[in-house]
Design an enzyme around this catalytic site. Structure first.
Site, PDB file in Angstrom:
ATOM      1  CB  VAL A   1      -0.925   0.001   1.240  1.00  0.00           C
ATOM      2  CG1 VAL A   1      -1.745   1.277   1.314  1.00  0.00           C
ATOM      3  CG2 VAL A   1      -1.835  -1.222   1.228  1.00  0.00           C
ATOM      4  CB  CYS A   2       2.109   3.720  -1.943  1.00  0.00           C
ATOM      5  SG  CYS A   2       1.481   3.855  -3.622  1.00  0.00           S
ATOM      6  N   GLY A   3       0.237   5.793  -1.032  1.00  0.00           N
ATOM      7  CA  GLY A   3      -0.785   6.839  -1.055  1.00  0.00           C
ATOM      8  C   GLY A   3      -1.696   6.790  -2.258  1.00  0.00           C
TER       9      GLY A   3
END
Length: 87
Positions: free
Chosen positions: A6-8
């Site tokens: 997960v990233c932004g």
């Protein structure tokens, strides 16, 4: 086993993390389905493990998944150590 990286925005950084997680899992001889996604969509996903940064982990909210914190998405040794505690 299902794992989310997960990233932004769910584009570049989470894709790099996904590739490194897959490399580490192969090295560990662990089979898993690994997907990359943005933090907003990750909140509604049902998975076993979420791999992300400390900052984004705090925005995930309540989850039944094990949350694995990785500070350096390029450091396979750190990723391996973090995943070892969750698998």
């Amino acid at each position: 086993m299902k794992i989310l990286t997960v990233c932004g925005l769910g584009q570049g950084t989470s894709l790099i993390l996904r590739m490194n997680v897959e490399n580490v899992l192969r090295e560990m001889e662990v089979e898993a389905d690994v997907e990359h996604i943005d933090v907003s969509a990750a909140r509604s996903m049902s998975v076993d493990i979420v791999v992300t940064s400390q900052e984004l982990a705090e925005t995930l909210g309540e989850t039944s998944a094990k949350v694995v914190i990785v500070n350096n998405y390029f450091d396979n040794a750190e990723i391996k150590q973090a995943l070892s505690g969750a698998i």
